[in-house]
Design an enzyme around this catalytic site. Structure first.
Site, PDB file in Angstrom:
ATOM      1  N   GLY A 278       0.731  -1.211   0.221  1.00 32.72           N
ATOM      2  CA  GLY A 278      -0.256  -0.325   0.171  1.00 32.72           C
ATOM      3  C   GLY A 278       0.720   1.531   0.094  1.00 32.72           C
ATOM      4  N   PRO A 321       4.730  -4.881  -1.368  1.00 31.19           N
ATOM      5  CG  PRO A 321       6.990  -4.342  -1.544  1.00 31.19           C
ATOM      6  CD  PRO A 321       5.704  -5.708  -0.937  1.00 31.19           C
ATOM      7  NE  ARG A 360      -3.900   3.122  -9.634  1.00 26.29           N
ATOM      8  CZ  ARG A 360      -3.957   4.477  -9.702  1.00 26.29           C
ATOM      9  NH1 ARG A 360      -3.519   5.058 -10.203  1.00 26.29           N
ATOM     10  NH2 ARG A 360      -3.991   4.650  -8.441  1.00 26.29           N
ATOM     11  CB  CYS A 391     -17.613   4.586 -27.752  1.00 27.81           C
ATOM     12  SG  CYS A 391     -17.035   4.396 -29.576  1.00 27.81           S
ATOM     13  CD  GLU A 392     -17.640   4.778 -20.212  1.00 23.23           C
ATOM     14  OE1 GLU A 392     -17.292   3.912 -21.420  1.00 23.23           O
ATOM     15  OE2 GLU A 392     -17.044   4.656 -19.161  1.00 23.23           O
ATOM     16  CE1 TYR A 421      -3.156  -3.076  -8.283  1.00 24.25           C
ATOM     17  CE2 TYR A 421      -1.546  -1.138  -7.108  1.00 24.25           C
ATOM     18  CZ  TYR A 421      -2.179  -2.949  -6.879  1.00 24.25           C
ATOM     19  OH  TYR A 421      -1.615  -3.262  -5.428  1.00 24.25           O
TER      20      TYR A 421
HETATM   21  N1  LLP Z   1      -1.081  -7.160  -0.289  1.00 26.84           N
HETATM   22  C1  LLP Z   1      -2.695  -6.737   0.018  1.00 26.84           C
HETATM   23  C2  LLP Z   1      -3.033  -8.033  -0.042  1.00 26.84           C
HETATM   24  C3  LLP Z   1      -3.304  -5.649  -1.597  1.00 26.84           C
HETATM   25  O1  LLP Z   1      -4.753  -6.892  -1.705  1.00 26.84           O
HETATM   26  C4  LLP Z   1      -2.688  -5.430  -2.175  1.00 26.84           C
HETATM   27  C5  LLP Z   1      -3.480  -4.414  -2.761  1.00 26.84           C
HETATM   28  C6  LLP Z   1      -1.335  -5.439  -2.076  1.00 26.84           C
HETATM   29  C7  LLP Z   1      -0.823  -5.774  -0.655  1.00 26.84           C
HETATM   30  C8  LLP Z   1       0.006  -4.011  -3.121  1.00 26.84           C
HETATM   31  O2  LLP Z   1      -0.193  -3.374  -2.841  1.00 26.84           O
HETATM   32  P1  LLP Z   1       0.178  -1.993  -3.668  1.00 26.84           P
HETATM   33  O3  LLP Z   1       1.744  -1.749  -2.700  1.00 26.84           O
HETATM   34  O4  LLP Z   1       0.221  -2.191  -4.908  1.00 26.84           O
HETATM   35  O5  LLP Z   1      -0.543  -0.803  -3.330  1.00 26.84           O
HETATM   36  N2  LLP Z   1      -6.471  -1.235  -8.526  1.00 26.84           N
HETATM   37  C9  LLP Z   1      -5.860  -0.550  -7.720  1.00 26.84           C
HETATM   38  C10 LLP Z   1      -4.973  -1.314  -6.841  1.00 26.84           C
HETATM   39  C11 LLP Z   1      -5.553  -2.475  -5.778  1.00 26.84           C
HETATM   40  C12 LLP Z   1      -4.771  -2.591  -4.904  1.00 26.84           C
HETATM   41  C13 LLP Z   1      -5.379  -3.782  -4.649  1.00 26.84           C
HETATM   42  N3  LLP Z   1      -4.350  -4.400  -3.547  1.00 26.84           N
HETATM   43  C14 LLP Z   1      -5.209   0.968  -8.086  1.00 26.84           C
HETATM   44  O6  LLP Z   1      -4.783   0.803  -9.193  1.00 26.84           O
HETATM   45  O7  LLP Z   1      -4.932   2.096  -7.297  1.00 26.84           O
END
Ligand code: LLP
Length: 463
Positions: A278, A321, A360, A391-392, A421
């Site tokens: 996150g 991460p 996104r 088309c949006e 993502y």
């Molecule tokens: N661990 C778990 C259990 C997760 O659900 C996620 C992300 C991560 C790690 C990795 O998170 P990161 O470090 O990449 O933020 N599609 C969205 C993000 C969805 C994240 C879902 N889970 C976007 O494009 O911002």
């Protein structure tokens, strides 16, 4: 983001319309090191180069749009996380951010583990030779077939997400004559400061088992009783694109509190704690992400302090991460199609991709930056919206950006920080073909995920 007063010389607007933009940069040709990887520079002709290759060459050879990923940058970021956490912790790269077989091999070589959240991601990891014991399997609704496959493969841990799953995994493991190592994902009730759709620690959402009301403690009670499970730890993931460490601090405090309760009730000290992923990255110059070593220090200190206070042996920490490793390593290269000035508003710059390669902006109101990539220009900045070909009207890639006023069809533009993502959430909306991922390193480029073809589309259409 700050909003500017009237900036110098926007071509099509006397008064700037509402929007999230700063004043136009003084030098539109400059590449802000916050959002561009170090290896991206301009050559003497002003053309963007990455890993020693210029983008015109990449566009000629691989077409546009294309995700251009810098392998050295990816490896360096993966290594930085690995080194920051040292040998007393584990780093699981979150494959959902972007996964391919090449990526799995890089992770393997750099000593990272892998978090997968579907049968497809598991299959990719296994087919690239990742050792199953270094894989963690996540998901709020893993199918029986997926669980069976993961247990059979011998994944290092399954992260249990519900009461039903506790029984389901235990049953499958027992059937297969094994004991599955598991963690329980809990929700700690933290409000993460991020977009609602990517916040995951508050209670009113689908992930995890709430700490509140003793539910997590009850889940532990049940898991400890089942022969098919070896409960090794507690998992918490509070959300994504987070800059503020205080949410992690509260999460660590609450997870350690649960570990203490488990010790007091069962006489068991669980050996692991996973604080999820996150951590935010810079999409625009206004974002200030933390370095992995700062994050590692902060998280380790929090957990150690909390465990000392609770007289617990400090568990092994792991983190997951995704974005922070792959996000900054890639940019999307587009060709400009039409340039449509709307007087008094802004100029709409249409590119040959859009919401099918980057959802996104439409989904999370995400902000991106953009630069002219195929040349430099001294023209006055013009306020633009970079849009796709779908088309949006919500098909927006970069909501508000300044590009040179002489931008023309055929120019290449690049949107940085699209490694996470974007390809992994890409779609075939309007039957637009998903772009390739081209990895560059040491002056060489190679396709690691090829461009989709019409044949690929039609292969699925069997009616
Ligand atoms: N661990 C778990 C259990 C997760 O659900 C996620 C992300 C991560 C790690 C990795 O998170 P990161 O470090 O990449 O933020 N599609 C969205 C993000 C969805 C994240 C879902 N889970 C976007 O494009 O911002």
């Amino acid at each position: 983001m700050s909003r500017s007063a009237h900036p110098a010389g926007p071509r099509h607007a006397d008064v700037l319309p509402e929007g999230h933009y700063s004043a136009p940069p003084t030098d539109l040709n400059a590449l802000d090191s916050k959002v561009w990887a170090e290896t991206v520079t301009r050559d003497t002709d002003g053309v963007l180069t990455v890993g020693g290759i210029d983008v015109k060459r990449l566009a000629e050879e691989y077409g546009t749009p294309a995700y251009v990923l810098d392998e050295d940058d990816f490896r360096a970021r993966a290594r930085a996380w690995r080194t920051a956490f040292g040998s007393d912790a584990d780093v699981f790269y979150a494959g959902k951010a972007f996964l391919s077989r090449a990526v799995v091999r890089w992770l393997d070589e750099e000593g990272l583990n892998l978090d997968v959240c579907s049968g497809g991601e598991l299959a990719t990891a296994l087919s690239a030779g990742m050792s199953p014991d270094r894989i963690a399997f996540h998901g709020n609704n893993k199918s029986v077939a997926e669980i069976r496959r993961a247990v059979e493969a011998g994944v290092g841990r399954i992260v249990l997400d519900s009461f039903q799953e506790i029984v389901r995994v235990a049953h499958i493991a027992q059937e297969l004559g094994t004991r599955q190592r598991v963690q329980i994902r809990i929700t700690v009730g933290v409000e993460a400061h991020t977009h609602e759709f990517i916040a995951t620690a508050h209670e009113d959402q689908k992930f995890g088992i709430p700490l509140a009301g003793g539910q997590a403690a009850e889940a532990v009670r049940r898991a400890l009783k089942l022969d098919g499970l070896e409960l090794i730890g507690i998992h918490s993931h509070i959300g994504s694109q987070i800059f503020d460490m205080s949410g992690f601090e509260v999460a660590a405090h609450r997870v350690v509190g649960l570990l203490k309760d488990i010790r007091d009730e069962h006489g068991v000290e669980l050996p692991e704690i996973d604080l999820g992923g996150g951590l935010g990255i810079a999409y625009t110059s206004d974002d200030d992400p933390r370095e992995p070593h700062e994050i590692a220090k902060a998280l380790t200190e929090i957990v150690t302090r909390e465990c000392e206070a609770a007289r617990l042996t400090t568990p092994r920490i792991s983190v997951e991460p995704g974005r922070a490793i792959v996000g900054p390593t890639a940019f999307t290269l587009y060709e400009v199609g039409t340039v449509k000035p709307l007087d008094g508003l802004r100029t709409y710059v249409s590119v040959d991709g859009g919401m099918s390669d980057n959802i996104r902006t439409a989904l999370y109101d995400a902000e991106y930056s953009v630069s002219l990539a195929s040349r430099v220009s001294d023209a006055e900045p013009m306020l633009c919206r970079v849009v796709g070909k779908h088309c949006e009207s919500g098909d927006i890639v970069v909501k508000d950006a300044f590009l040179p006023g002489d931008l023309a069809p055929g120019d290449l533009i690049a949107v940085p920080a699209t490694g996470a993502y974007c390809r992994s959430m890409a779609s075939n909306y309007n039957h637009v073909l998903r772009p390739p991922v081209v990895a560059v390193r040491d002056g060489e480029a190679r396709v690691i995920v090829r461009r989709e073809t019409e044949e690929d589309l039609l292969r699925l259409d069997v009616g």
